[in-house]
Design an enzyme around this catalytic site. Structure first.
Site, PDB file in Angstrom:
ATOM      1  N   HIS A 151       0.853  -1.203   0.000  1.00 31.87           N
ATOM      2  CA  HIS A 151       0.000   0.000   0.000  1.00 31.87           C
ATOM      3  C   HIS A 151       0.887   1.251   0.000  1.00 31.87           C
ATOM      4  O   HIS A 151       0.687   2.165  -0.805  1.00 31.87           O
ATOM      5  CB  HIS A 151      -0.904  -0.041   1.237  1.00 31.87           C
ATOM      6  CG  HIS A 151      -1.770   1.159   1.426  1.00 31.87           C
ATOM      7  ND1 HIS A 151      -3.105   1.175   1.107  1.00 31.87           N
ATOM      8  CD2 HIS A 151      -1.498   2.394   1.936  1.00 31.87           C
ATOM      9  CE1 HIS A 151      -3.618   2.363   1.396  1.00 31.87           C
ATOM     10  NE2 HIS A 151      -2.654   3.128   1.905  1.00 31.87           N
ATOM     11  N   GLU A 152       1.869   1.276   0.886  1.00 32.80           N
ATOM     12  CA  GLU A 152       2.750   2.457   0.955  1.00 32.80           C
ATOM     13  C   GLU A 152       3.588   2.586  -0.317  1.00 32.80           C
ATOM     14  O   GLU A 152       3.819   3.694  -0.802  1.00 32.80           O
ATOM     15  CB  GLU A 152       3.654   2.383   2.198  1.00 32.80           C
ATOM     16  CG  GLU A 152       2.923   2.304   3.530  1.00 32.80           C
ATOM     17  CD  GLU A 152       1.897   3.402   3.752  1.00 32.80           C
ATOM     18  OE1 GLU A 152       1.981   4.470   3.121  1.00 32.80           O
ATOM     19  OE2 GLU A 152       0.959   3.176   4.561  1.00 32.80           O
ATOM     20  N   HIS A 155       1.555   4.269  -2.931  1.00 35.87           N
ATOM     21  CA  HIS A 155       1.562   5.730  -2.739  1.00 35.87           C
ATOM     22  C   HIS A 155       2.837   6.311  -3.359  1.00 35.87           C
ATOM     23  O   HIS A 155       2.792   7.304  -4.086  1.00 35.87           O
ATOM     24  CB  HIS A 155       1.540   6.087  -1.252  1.00 35.87           C
ATOM     25  CG  HIS A 155       0.178   6.048  -0.620  1.00 35.87           C
ATOM     26  ND1 HIS A 155      -0.950   6.551  -1.215  1.00 35.87           N
ATOM     27  CD2 HIS A 155      -0.216   5.590   0.611  1.00 35.87           C
ATOM     28  CE1 HIS A 155      -1.989   6.397  -0.400  1.00 35.87           C
ATOM     29  NE2 HIS A 155      -1.572   5.810   0.708  1.00 35.87           N
ATOM     30  N   HIS A 161      -5.863   7.154  -2.408  1.00 39.03           N
ATOM     31  CA  HIS A 161      -6.814   6.179  -1.874  1.00 39.03           C
ATOM     32  C   HIS A 161      -8.023   6.025  -2.808  1.00 39.03           C
ATOM     33  O   HIS A 161      -8.493   6.997  -3.392  1.00 39.03           O
ATOM     34  CB  HIS A 161      -7.273   6.608  -0.470  1.00 39.03           C
ATOM     35  CG  HIS A 161      -6.174   6.547   0.532  1.00 39.03           C
ATOM     36  ND1 HIS A 161      -5.877   7.578   1.381  1.00 39.03           N
ATOM     37  CD2 HIS A 161      -5.274   5.554   0.806  1.00 39.03           C
ATOM     38  CE1 HIS A 161      -4.854   7.231   2.156  1.00 39.03           C
ATOM     39  NE2 HIS A 161      -4.461   6.009   1.818  1.00 39.03           N
TER      40      HIS A 161
HETATM   41 ZN    ZN Z   1      -2.620   5.092   2.309  1.00 37.32          ZN
END
Ligand code: ZN
Length: 262
Positions: A151-152, A155, A161
């Protein structure tokens, strides 16, 4: 779902390859979303200024789809460092992205360092500062859930999101009455030309989706799916969904793996 099962297989192979299998890794474990939401940054874990203008600009994607990185010395154990690399490897396996240890002459690299408060990342490529911060939890817990690391990393690669996409109101209802005071800002919706869907429609199963009770003040749902099968899918941190893979490959114009655009 197919992508996640594929990734599960990759995970098993990679655990053997990296020698992580000896670590106390629980494949399900703590999803790490609490530490994402409470990292103290915008929307919890996005270390950016308030307005995400221009994220469709190619200049904010990593040149040549290559992320040079450094894991700050002495912040993590050898197992934790390998686990971070395992998250990178999972992304490499489904895209043309490569993560390379930064040689001395490279100045624009992703710094991965520790945090006392949560898991967070800057968003997209920048010449100044791209950083991922992780609490050095034990393997399979908190920031060291494999899905949270991915997830990071997404980004870092330029993704926001899922629930912030322009068309989100067609798919979810935001329950303002259940959101903690001062946290409504985390549920704002961005213009279509700010984020772009990169060839994939709204996906409850995206690894970039908030859990359905994110920033709840009373335990009630803050995000309700408009499609019945969506509710239980939100907030998964098992691995990239098919839509995540499509978006990533389209954003970076990956050859061969690139599905058709809308
Ligand atoms: Zn996030």
């Amino acid at each position: 779902m197919f992508a996640m099962w594929t990734q599960f297989g990759i995970l098993l192979l990679a655990c053997v390859y990296l020698g992580v299998v000896g670590a106390p890794f629980n494949g399900v474990g703590d999803l790490g979303t609490d530490l994402e939401l409470n990292a103290g940054f915008f929307e919890g874990d996005m270390d950016i200024k308030y307005t995400p203008d221009g994220k469709l600009q190619p200049t904010q994607r990593w040149p040549l789809a290559t992320v040079y990185y450094k894991i700050e010395k002495k912040k993590f154990t050898a197992h934790q460092e390998k686990f971070i690399q395992l998250g990178m490897w999972n992304i490499e396996m489904v895209s043309c992205i490569t993560f390379e240890p930064a040689p001395k002459e490279i100045r624009d690299y992703l710094l991965i360092t520790d945090s006392k408060t949560g898991c967070s990342s800057t968003v997209g490529y920048s010449k100044d500062n791209t950083t991922i911060k992780l609490v050095p939890n034990s393997i399979g817990k908190g920031c060291f859930n494999l899905g949270t690391i991915q997830h990071e990393l997404l980004h870092t690669l330029g993704f926001f999101h899922q629930h912030n996409y322009a068309d989100r109101d067609d798919y979810v209802k935001i329950v303002k009455d259940n959101i903690s005071t001062g946290k409504l800002v985390n549920f704002q919706k961005y213009a279509a030309d700010s984020l772009g869907n990169f060839g994939a429609s709204y996906d409850y199963e995206s690894i970039m989706h908030y859990p359905s009770n994110a920033f709840s003040k009373n335990g009630g749902e803050t995000i309700i799916a408009r499609q019945p099968d969506g509710q239980s899918k939100m907030g998964q941190r098992d691995g990239l969904s098919s839509a995540d893979v499509t978006r990533l490959n389209n954003m970076y114009n990956c050859p061969m793996l690139q599905p058709e655009r809308n």
